[in-house]
Design an enzyme around this catalytic site. Structure first.
Site, PDB file in Angstrom:
ATOM      1  N   ALA A   1       0.571  -1.215  -0.088  1.00  0.00           N
ATOM      2  CA  ALA A   1       0.127  -0.011   0.077  1.00  0.00           C
ATOM      3  C   ALA A   1       0.893   1.114  -0.020  1.00  0.00           C
ATOM      4  O   ALA A   1       0.942   1.988  -0.844  1.00  0.00           O
ATOM      5  CB  ALA A   1      -0.973  -0.022   1.128  1.00  0.00           C
TER       6      ALA A   1
ATOM      7  N   LYS B   1       8.022   0.688   9.582  1.00  0.00           N
ATOM      8  CA  LYS B   1       7.450   0.954  11.059  1.00  0.00           C
ATOM      9  C   LYS B   1       7.415  -0.501  11.892  1.00  0.00           C
ATOM     10  O   LYS B   1       6.244  -1.103  11.828  1.00  0.00           O
ATOM     11  CB  LYS B   1       6.104   1.647  11.019  1.00  0.00           C
ATOM     12  CG  LYS B   1       6.330   2.840  10.557  1.00  0.00           C
ATOM     13  CD  LYS B   1       5.169   3.801  10.757  1.00  0.00           C
ATOM     14  CE  LYS B   1       5.241   5.057  10.054  1.00  0.00           C
ATOM     15  NZ  LYS B   1       3.914   5.964  10.294  1.00  0.00           N
TER      16      LYS B   1
ATOM     17  N   LYS C   1       3.645   2.794  18.155  1.00  0.00           N
ATOM     18  CA  LYS C   1       2.254   3.160  18.096  1.00  0.00           C
ATOM     19  C   LYS C   1       1.370   1.939  17.417  1.00  0.00           C
ATOM     20  O   LYS C   1       0.340   1.840  17.820  1.00  0.00           O
ATOM     21  CB  LYS C   1       2.177   4.354  17.400  1.00  0.00           C
ATOM     22  CG  LYS C   1       2.623   4.327  15.563  1.00  0.00           C
ATOM     23  CD  LYS C   1       1.499   3.947  14.896  1.00  0.00           C
ATOM     24  CE  LYS C   1       1.974   3.755  13.417  1.00  0.00           C
ATOM     25  NZ  LYS C   1       1.136   3.108  12.377  1.00  0.00           N
TER      26      LYS C   1
ATOM     27  N   GLN D   1       1.942  -4.690  11.380  1.00  0.00           N
ATOM     28  CA  GLN D   1       3.103  -4.593  11.704  1.00  0.00           C
ATOM     29  C   GLN D   1       3.053  -4.815  13.152  1.00  0.00           C
ATOM     30  O   GLN D   1       4.268  -4.833  14.132  1.00  0.00           O
ATOM     31  CB  GLN D   1       3.806  -3.424  11.385  1.00  0.00           C
ATOM     32  CG  GLN D   1       4.208  -3.441   9.885  1.00  0.00           C
ATOM     33  CD  GLN D   1       5.707  -3.942   9.659  1.00  0.00           C
ATOM     34  OE1 GLN D   1       6.502  -3.342   9.037  1.00  0.00           O
ATOM     35  NE2 GLN D   1       6.108  -4.832  10.616  1.00  0.00           N
TER      36      GLN D   1
HETATM   37  N1  NAD Z   1      -0.055   1.353   4.706  1.00  0.00           N
HETATM   38  C1  NAD Z   1       0.362   2.726   5.132  1.00  0.00           C
HETATM   39  O1  NAD Z   1      -0.836   3.460   5.299  1.00  0.00           O
HETATM   40  C2  NAD Z   1       1.551   3.111   5.961  1.00  0.00           C
HETATM   41  C3  NAD Z   1       1.922   4.404   5.976  1.00  0.00           C
HETATM   42  C4  NAD Z   1       3.190   4.698   6.917  1.00  0.00           C
HETATM   43  C5  NAD Z   1       3.996   3.671   6.936  1.00  0.00           C
HETATM   44  N2  NAD Z   1       3.751   2.400   6.381  1.00  0.00           N
HETATM   45  C6  NAD Z   1       4.565   1.194   6.847  1.00  0.00           C
HETATM   46  O2  NAD Z   1       5.436   1.079   5.653  1.00  0.00           O
HETATM   47  C7  NAD Z   1       5.801  -0.171   5.651  1.00  0.00           C
HETATM   48  C8  NAD Z   1       5.293  -0.704   4.184  1.00  0.00           C
HETATM   49  O3  NAD Z   1       3.769  -0.572   4.229  1.00  0.00           O
HETATM   50  P1  NAD Z   1       2.825  -0.931   3.315  1.00  0.00           P
HETATM   51  O4  NAD Z   1       1.638  -0.596   3.849  1.00  0.00           O
HETATM   52  O5  NAD Z   1       3.431  -0.743   1.913  1.00  0.00           O
HETATM   53  O6  NAD Z   1       3.034  -2.529   3.479  1.00  0.00           O
HETATM   54  P2  NAD Z   1       2.151  -3.848   2.999  1.00  0.00           P
HETATM   55  O7  NAD Z   1       1.739  -4.775   3.977  1.00  0.00           O
HETATM   56  O8  NAD Z   1       0.916  -3.083   2.508  1.00  0.00           O
HETATM   57  O9  NAD Z   1       2.845  -4.446   1.628  1.00  0.00           O
HETATM   58  C9  NAD Z   1       3.951  -5.184   1.954  1.00  0.00           C
HETATM   59  C10 NAD Z   1       4.612  -5.409   0.566  1.00  0.00           C
HETATM   60  O10 NAD Z   1       5.826  -6.166   0.983  1.00  0.00           O
HETATM   61  C11 NAD Z   1       5.846  -7.559   0.083  1.00  0.00           C
HETATM   62  N3  NAD Z   1       6.821  -8.526   0.646  1.00  0.00           N
HETATM   63  C12 NAD Z   1       6.668  -8.835   1.937  1.00  0.00           C
HETATM   64  N4  NAD Z   1       7.655  -9.676   2.123  1.00  0.00           N
HETATM   65  C13 NAD Z   1       8.295  -9.797   1.181  1.00  0.00           C
HETATM   66  C14 NAD Z   1       9.503 -10.714   0.775  1.00  0.00           C
HETATM   67  N5  NAD Z   1      10.199 -11.478   1.579  1.00  0.00           N
HETATM   68  N6  NAD Z   1       9.981 -10.318  -0.444  1.00  0.00           N
HETATM   69  C15 NAD Z   1       9.411  -9.429  -1.287  1.00  0.00           C
HETATM   70  N7  NAD Z   1       8.147  -8.667  -1.063  1.00  0.00           N
HETATM   71  C16 NAD Z   1       7.770  -8.830   0.107  1.00  0.00           C
HETATM   72  C17 NAD Z   1       4.665  -7.744   0.083  1.00  0.00           C
HETATM   73  O11 NAD Z   1       4.128  -8.691  -1.009  1.00  0.00           O
HETATM   74  C18 NAD Z   1       3.575  -6.588   0.063  1.00  0.00           C
HETATM   75  O12 NAD Z   1       3.500  -6.242  -1.540  1.00  0.00           O
HETATM   76  C19 NAD Z   1       5.115  -1.033   6.793  1.00  0.00           C
HETATM   77  O13 NAD Z   1       6.287  -1.124   7.942  1.00  0.00           O
HETATM   78  C20 NAD Z   1       4.269   0.004   7.263  1.00  0.00           C
HETATM   79  O14 NAD Z   1       3.919   0.017   8.644  1.00  0.00           O
HETATM   80  C21 NAD Z   1       2.532   2.067   6.041  1.00  0.00           C
HETATM   81  O1  G3P Z   2      -2.152   0.870   8.655  1.00  0.00           O
HETATM   82  P1  G3P Z   2      -1.296   0.832   9.572  1.00  0.00           P
HETATM   83  O2  G3P Z   2      -1.796   0.343  10.846  1.00  0.00           O
HETATM   84  O3  G3P Z   2      -0.100  -0.027   9.219  1.00  0.00           O
HETATM   85  O4  G3P Z   2      -0.357   2.369   9.898  1.00  0.00           O
HETATM   86  C1  G3P Z   2      -0.525   3.110   8.769  1.00  0.00           C
HETATM   87  C2  G3P Z   2       0.475   4.160   9.171  1.00  0.00           C
HETATM   88  O5  G3P Z   2       1.789   3.676  10.056  1.00  0.00           O
HETATM   89  C3  G3P Z   2       0.043   5.307  10.026  1.00  0.00           C
HETATM   90  O6  G3P Z   2       1.258   6.276   9.904  1.00  0.00           O
END
Ligand code: NAD
Ligand code: G3P
Length: 440
Positions: free
Chosen positions: A81, A168, A257, A347
């Site tokens: 995402a 995170k 968080k 996470q």
């Molecule tokens: N979604 C949000 O709104 C948001 C906002 C801020 C921070 N974050 C943080 O950013 C990080 C990434 O978030 P996200 O929402 O993109 O994560 P997500 O969980 O939506 O996607 C993770 C991606 O990594 C891939 N993946 C997982 N293991 C893998 C591997 N071993 N090899 C290759 N690909 C692999 C998955 O297929 C997926 O496409 C997380 O730590 C999250 O907490 C998310």
């Molecule tokens: O969707 P979550 O719970 O992984 O959180 C999204 C972001 O970390 C918020 O800052």
């Protein structure tokens, strides 16, 4: 074959991508092939930004040392995402300057259904081997193994990339003494890229809302040498980026968080969204988080703002809160893992285990301010203890979170903060600093 981000799909005006930030407000929607089409709504031209995208790209290219004709290579690792939205934001801002920048994203699996997204690269080595900027969009639990593979590809590299981690989450390490390991440290360990070229970007960010151009802010944390120019390069009119030199504590807060957001989701579900119950939980969980910041740093007040804003947004619309609700409603069980189709990785689950395992170590014991005996820090964090019992030990149901709030022995949340403030609980070894010889 490495496919570049499709710019042929992007609507153009005067040869430049119609970015939502150039012509005022824009509504966007995603076409079936995942390309974000932007339609400007008639509005007065946006006030011209201090620096144009061309000027900012030229400035950053020269800082990285790119020669004319050699495009700046940016690659996202992990197309989830936030990973996807973050890379798409860079593509929107700079992708039309194809001779100066190349923006791609790597994902593990090929998209067999539907059209392969133009912006996807499925060969990791090909994606990263000469990348100048790598965006870590993997969950913290997957960061180490994937960057160990990347480190092998980089063994013969002569240039040093810049890495921006979005992850995170934290790991708990117990030797040589108990301490937290953050994703940027995992990346450093795995690749030997100097830590001053590995930064963390975090903020109260909900990927879907930023994709819809809702105004947001974030901090790029790490070395000032790269933090300042990266803040300028990453900043968009709808995405304000500030630089902050404090890398690890901000990264740890991103993981912390998520722990308490899961509990918030449980309380919301169990009390049918009772505002009173949610506020009781919020008082207790914030006092535990503030207490933990006092263990981690000598200046916890600097973290209160970023930590609480990120906690707040996650309580409102984060996946960790969603997960807590689903577990409390019985729609999900802790034995179903922490990754879910269409949602990604929760996470907070791994963070509950990491923080609990760390804060139960006897060597980290602190003086209980009222019983005047040494206790392990987790004794002062009943919500963290309860979440561990529910999610990791699986020996309690979600209702236990309400019992924890009703526990008559529970300190007034204010007391816990006062305790932490008055009794120097700072444990420098937690973030890998040498232990203070005589604890205050
Ligand atoms: N979604 C949000 O709104 C948001 C906002 C801020 C921070 N974050 C943080 O950013 C990080 C990434 O978030 P996200 O929402 O993109 O994560 P997500 O969980 O939506 O996607 C993770 C991606 O990594 C891939 N993946 C997982 N293991 C893998 C591997 N071993 N090899 C290759 N690909 C692999 C998955 O297929 C997926 O496409 C997380 O730590 C999250 O907490 C998310
Ligand atoms: O969707 P979550 O719970 O992984 O959180 C999204 C972001 O970390 C918020 O800052």
């Amino acid at each position: 074959m490495i496919a570049e981000l499709a710019t042929t799909e992007m609507p153009y005006a005067n040869g430049h991508a119609v970015s939502p930030t150039v012509n005022g407000h824009a509504n966007g929607h995603v076409h079936s092939n995942g390309i974000h089409k932007l339609h400007t709504i008639a509005s007065p031209p946006a006030k011209r930004a201090a620096q144009s995208a061309e000027e900012r790209l030229t400035e950053f290219r020269s800082l990285v040392g790119k020669a004319d004709g050699d495009p700046l290579r940016i690659v996202g690792v992990g197309a989830g995402a936030w990973g996807s939205v973050f890379v798409a934001m860079l593509q929107d801002a700079y992708g039309y300057m194809r001779d100066k920048v190349q923006i791609r994203i790597w994902r593990r699996e090929k998209m067999y259904f539907g059209a392969l997204l133009e912006n996807v690269v499925t060969n990791l080595q090909e994606a990263v081997w000469d990348a100048d900027v790598v965006i870590n969009g993997l969950p913290s639990t997957e960061t180490r193994p994937v960057f160990e593979e990347i480190g092998r590809y980089w063994r013969e590299r002569r240039t040093v990339p810049i890495i921006i981690s979005l992850a995170k989450g934290v790991e708990a390490a117990l030797s040589p003494e108990p301490h937290i390991v953050t994703p940027t440290q995992m990346i450093h360990d795995a690749t030997n890229v100097p830590i001053d070229r590995i930064l963390y970007l975090g903020g109260p960010n909900i990927a879907a809302e930023i994709y819809n151009m809702e105004y947001a802010n974030a901090r790029i944390c790490g070395s000032e040498q790269w933090g300042k120019p990266l803040a300028r390069f990453l900043r968009q009119p709808h995405f304000m980026v500030w630089e902050n030199p404090d890398l690890v504590t901000h990264e740890v807060m991103g993981g912390l968080k998520n722990v308490y957001a899961i509990g918030a989701g449980m309380v919301a579900a169990l009390t049918n969204e009772s505002a009173t119950s949610k506020s009781v939980y919020f008082a207790h969980c914030t006092s535990e988080m503030v207490f933990i910041t006092h263990l981690l740093t000598e200046e916890p007040e600097k973290l209160a703002g970023p930590l609480l804003a990120d906690t707040y947004v996650t309580l409102l619309k984060g996946r960790n809160a969603w997960y807590g609700q689903k577990v409390a409603q019985g729609e999900l069980r802790p034995d179903m893992g922490d990754s879910f189709q269409g949602k990604g990785t929760i996470q907070g689950v791994s963070a509950v285990e990491a923080f609990y395992e760390l804060l139960r170590q006897p060597s980290l014991s602190v003086m209980h301010p009222e019983d005047h005996k040494m206790v392990i820090p987790v004794e002062l964090c009943p919500i963290l203890q309860t979440l561990y019992r529910i999610l990791i030990r699986r020996e309690a149901t979600s209702e236990a979170i309400l019992e924890a709030l009703r526990d008559e022995n529970m300190y007034d949340p204010r007391r816990r903060i006062e305790i932490a403030q008055n009794k120097g609980f700072y444990l420098p070894q937690l973030l890998g600093s040498p232990r203070v010889l005589h604890q205050k």
